[in-house]
Motif scaffolding. Sequence first.
Motif, mmCIF file in Angstrom:
data_model
loop_
_atom_site.group_PDB
_atom_site.id
_atom_site.type_symbol
_atom_site.label_atom_id
_atom_site.label_comp_id
_atom_site.label_asym_id
_atom_site.label_seq_id
_atom_site.Cartn_x
_atom_site.Cartn_y
_atom_site.Cartn_z
ATOM 1 N N GLY A 1 -3.247 8.607 -3.274
ATOM 2 C CA GLY A 1 -2.772 7.451 -4.019
ATOM 3 C C GLY A 1 -3.683 6.248 -3.999
ATOM 4 O O GLY A 1 -3.316 5.192 -4.533
ATOM 5 N N VAL A 2 -4.875 6.358 -3.408
ATOM 6 C CA VAL A 2 -5.776 5.215 -3.310
ATOM 7 C C VAL A 2 -6.796 5.254 -4.444
ATOM 8 O O VAL A 2 -7.529 6.231 -4.599
ATOM 9 C CB VAL A 2 -6.502 5.192 -1.947
ATOM 10 C CG1 VAL A 2 -7.518 4.059 -1.898
ATOM 11 C CG2 VAL A 2 -5.491 5.033 -0.816
ATOM 12 N N PHE B 1 -3.416 2.632 4.672
ATOM 13 C CA PHE B 1 -4.457 3.069 3.731
ATOM 14 C C PHE B 1 -4.821 4.534 3.955
ATOM 15 O O PHE B 1 -5.032 5.285 2.993
ATOM 16 C CB PHE B 1 -5.702 2.189 3.874
ATOM 17 C CG PHE B 1 -5.693 0.974 2.995
ATOM 18 C CD1 PHE B 1 -5.830 1.094 1.620
ATOM 19 C CD2 PHE B 1 -5.531 -0.294 3.523
ATOM 20 C CE1 PHE B 1 -5.824 -0.017 0.793
ATOM 21 C CE2 PHE B 1 -5.519 -1.415 2.722
ATOM 22 C CZ PHE B 1 -5.661 -1.280 1.346
ATOM 23 N N ALA C 1 -1.962 6.670 2.550
ATOM 24 C CA ALA C 1 -2.015 6.684 1.083
ATOM 25 C C ALA C 1 -3.204 7.484 0.577
ATOM 26 O O ALA C 1 -3.114 8.177 -0.444
ATOM 27 C CB ALA C 1 -2.077 5.249 0.557
ATOM 28 N N VAL D 1 0.835 -1.210 0.000
ATOM 29 C CA VAL D 1 0.000 0.000 0.000
ATOM 30 C C VAL D 1 0.865 1.254 0.000
ATOM 31 O O VAL D 1 0.608 2.213 -0.745
ATOM 32 C CB VAL D 1 -0.953 -0.009 1.211
ATOM 33 C CG1 VAL D 1 -1.654 1.345 1.361
ATOM 34 C CG2 VAL D 1 -1.989 -1.108 1.068
ATOM 35 N N MET E 1 -4.815 0.704 -7.945
ATOM 36 C CA MET E 1 -3.811 0.565 -6.883
ATOM 37 C C MET E 1 -4.194 -0.550 -5.926
ATOM 38 O O MET E 1 -3.362 -1.369 -5.518
ATOM 39 C CB MET E 1 -3.653 1.891 -6.149
ATOM 40 C CG MET E 1 -2.799 1.832 -4.903
ATOM 41 S SD MET E 1 -3.813 1.538 -3.416
ATOM 42 C CE MET E 1 -2.586 1.749 -2.151
ATOM 43 N N GLY F 1 0.916 3.452 -3.234
ATOM 44 C CA GLY F 1 0.131 4.656 -2.933
ATOM 45 C C GLY F 1 0.906 5.949 -3.105
ATOM 46 O O GLY F 1 0.377 7.034 -2.828
#
Length: 426
Positions: free
Chosen positions: A259-260, A251, A254, A68, A264, A72
Amino acid sequence: MILYVSVGLLGLLSLTIPVGIVLFLLGIGIDQFFTPFPLVRGMGQMIWSASNSSTLIAIPFFVLLGEVLVRGGVAAKTYGALDKWMSWLPGGLIHANIGTATMFSATSGSSVATAATVATVAMPQAEKLGYDPRLFSGAIAAGGTLGIMIPPSINLIVYGFLTESSIPQLFLAGLIPGLLLAVAFSVVTALICMLRPNLGGERRFFPLREMLAGLVHLIPILILFAAIVGSIYRGWATPTEAAAVGVGMAFLIAAFSGGVNWPMLHEALLGTMRITAMIMLVVLGAAFLNFTLSAAGLGRELRAFMDGLGLSPLMMLMVIVLIYIVLGFFIETLSLMVVTIPIMVPIVVGLGYDAIWFGILMIVLVEMALITPPVGLNLYVVQGARKSGRLSEVMVGCIPYALIMLLMAFALIAFPGLALWLPANL
């Protein structure tokens, strides 16, 4: 039987058979030729018993955590921040490589993942800024090895599982040696670049305002490390529970970085399944091989052989260190650990040494195996990210860092407190 296991292992690996399958085949061969009991009939029960462990659930969580953060976009921002803080040193951006590898080692738990992360972000800068490709790539490969030393470490979890040692104690024991290695990597880089300034590229200086602004990208990683490791040390969470919390925090980090997204998530989950499947196949194969080795009496046979040498405990330990260095040239690191742990750890403990301390010594020696040819995985990871040049350049660049690891191994032997002080006082 010792000859059978040694020749069989190297022979099957030379045929490029997957390591996990090799371990099962060796176990079946021992059952057929060295024991009168039908041990293979217990394979199913052994696999179930080994896999039915809450401790091993931490492995996919830590793998997913690293995936991640990498996918991310957190790695690039961390690298940029460390570039502003460390590029003034002799060696310039190489120190940012080592610093980024150290920070991601404190979250991903995997050396290969750490090396791949830093190489992907850093390599485009090498040619643009005129760095020597050997030292630049060697520092990335060596820095990546810290992923199996600085907690949380997947390899330390496997060691604790196979030896029934305390994983929190192993994490504590690996912290000081891991940080000392990171500092030593930077020191040797600075010394090399002071003697040979042309190897280090341009030293860059940034305004204090930019340096302070970059800290924003480092704080989430530090908080993540403190939450994972701190909760384990304080007894608030098991390694598995802490890993699950870390995934949730990764998470969030990110997501705040933008970046999620669905691609991805797909790549992170797919990568996690692939890496976890590989690790579990090796661990389960090792569990069955260990079962057959124990039933066949290899441990007693090897201990009798070692005792017959008439060496002192220290000299016996030096022989074991030499064995790991030699095997590290030919066997992948996780496989090297799971094959040798059930044989070597009882011998070392029988000599009067501490199992936690030996786990850290073993990790240092296994780290060397990651950057020594022909099987050093980090060499190929970094070369793959370079997309040009020769693999031999990466190998040459790793030499000073491999020597540092060897010195650290001797330092642990001379001063066991480097690994045992934290577990004894926290």
